[in-house]
Write a protein that holds these residues in place. Structure first.
Motif, PDB file in Angstrom:
ATOM      1  N   GLN A  57       0.839  -1.186   0.000  1.00 26.25           N
ATOM      2  CA  GLN A  57       0.000   0.000   0.000  1.00 26.25           C
ATOM      3  C   GLN A  57       0.880   1.245   0.000  1.00 26.25           C
ATOM      4  OE1 GLN A  57      -2.504   1.522  -1.130  1.00 26.25           O
ATOM      5  NE2 GLN A  57      -3.988   0.264   0.030  1.00 26.25           N
ATOM      6  N   TYR A  58       0.428   2.267  -0.703  1.00 28.36           N
ATOM      7  CA  TYR A  58       1.140   3.543  -0.706  1.00 28.36           C
ATOM      8  C   TYR A  58       0.845   4.313   0.581  1.00 28.36           C
ATOM      9  CZ  TYR A  58       1.927   2.812  -5.714  1.00 28.36           C
ATOM     10  OH  TYR A  58       2.303   2.305  -6.930  1.00 28.36           O
ATOM     11  N   VAL A  75      -3.347   0.946  -3.677  1.00 29.36           N
ATOM     12  CA  VAL A  75      -3.182  -0.353  -4.333  1.00 29.36           C
ATOM     13  C   VAL A  75      -4.376  -1.214  -3.941  1.00 29.36           C
ATOM     14  CG1 VAL A  75      -1.745  -2.420  -4.519  1.00 29.36           C
ATOM     15  CG2 VAL A  75      -0.679  -0.172  -4.240  1.00 29.36           C
ATOM     16  N   LYS A 112       3.221  -5.896  -5.223  1.00 30.28           N
ATOM     17  CA  LYS A 112       1.819  -6.303  -5.052  1.00 30.28           C
ATOM     18  C   LYS A 112       1.677  -7.801  -5.253  1.00 30.28           C
ATOM     19  CE  LYS A 112      -2.889  -5.746  -6.782  1.00 30.28           C
ATOM     20  NZ  LYS A 112      -3.845  -4.958  -7.573  1.00 30.28           N
TER      21      LYS A 112
END
Length: 246
Positions: free
Chosen positions: A189-190, A197, A225
């Protein structure tokens, strides 16, 4: 190999769906393996294969990459004709034999396999990872980018890396309502609120529980990912496709 379950692309739709129900009945959705599950993804752990495909006209480029921790042990591929078009829920009858052809090129025997596709998260509980997992009788996991069916038990929006949300059977799944068939797994995740994401939809294929399938996906994500074995298989399929293109 369970040859009676090898996909037959010439079968009727009713025959395909009937075979999927037989495969689901033959599958084991609990942990059934001898290696240390906690060692998956480590340099001393089991051999983990990733499977993915690229497509060129009416052919499939099927790739299998076998890893142990951060090391690639073997790469194999096969280029095979595709006999039928894509039909939702019947992917294994289109892509299963090309994948089996790639496995025949391996000299190593993976301890477990991660597939780019669904396992138990499937209308008849027999997606690609379940179908080929049962044919090969290997512990297998389906790692899909989109949710085919089933209902998340909570919102999957904005999950932090490492979080998971259970996916349960609903009216679209041939299983009792509420059966846990997989997880939405947030591998990455950003930090920025302006970028995000989406989770992966992970389910047991064969000889693996839903919880273990999610654990293995997170253990092999390696900062990306996709789990590293399937990410490498995707890259290998693309590399082979480029050589065919030229």
């Amino acid at each position: 190999m369970r040859r009676e379950f090898v996909p037959d692309p010439g079968a009727s739709r009713a025959e395909m769906e009937a075979q999927q129900r037989d495969i689901a009945a033959a599958a084991t959705f609990i942990d059934d393996f001898e290696f240390d599950s906690d060692a998956v993804g480590s340099d001393t752990g089991p051999l983990v294969a990733g499977v993915d495909q690229a497509f060129l006209d009416d052919r499939a480029v099927s790739a299998v990459v076998v890893t142990r921790g951060d090391s690639v042990v073997e790469r194999a591929h096969a280029v095979s004709p595709l006999s039928i078009p894509y039909i939702p829920g019947l992917l294994s009858f289109r892509e299963g034999n090309p994948i089996l052809a790639a496995f025949e090129e391996l000299s190593t025997e993976p301890d477990c396999v991660l597939f780019d596709g669904s396992g138990r998260i499937h209308f008849r509980q027999a997606g690609l990872a379940t179908h080929i997992g049962v044919v090969l009788d290997v512990p297998s996991v389906g790692v899909a980018k989109n949710l085919l069916c089933g209902a998340p038990e909570a919102s999957t929006e904005g999950l932090a890396a490492g979080e998971r949300v259970g996916i349960d059977a609903d009216e679209d799944v041939d299983a009792p309502a509420g059966t846990r068939i997989g997880y939405a797994v947030q591998t990455k995740q950003y930090e920025s609120p302006n970028r995000h994401v989406n989770p992966l939809y992970v389910s047991p294929g064969h000889r693996v529980s839903a919880e273990t399938a999610a654990d293995w996906t997170l253990a092999t994500a390696a900062g990306y990912k996709l789990p590293e074995p399937t990410r490498l298989a995707d890259a290998h399929a693309a590399d082979v496709k480029r050589t065919i293109d030229t």
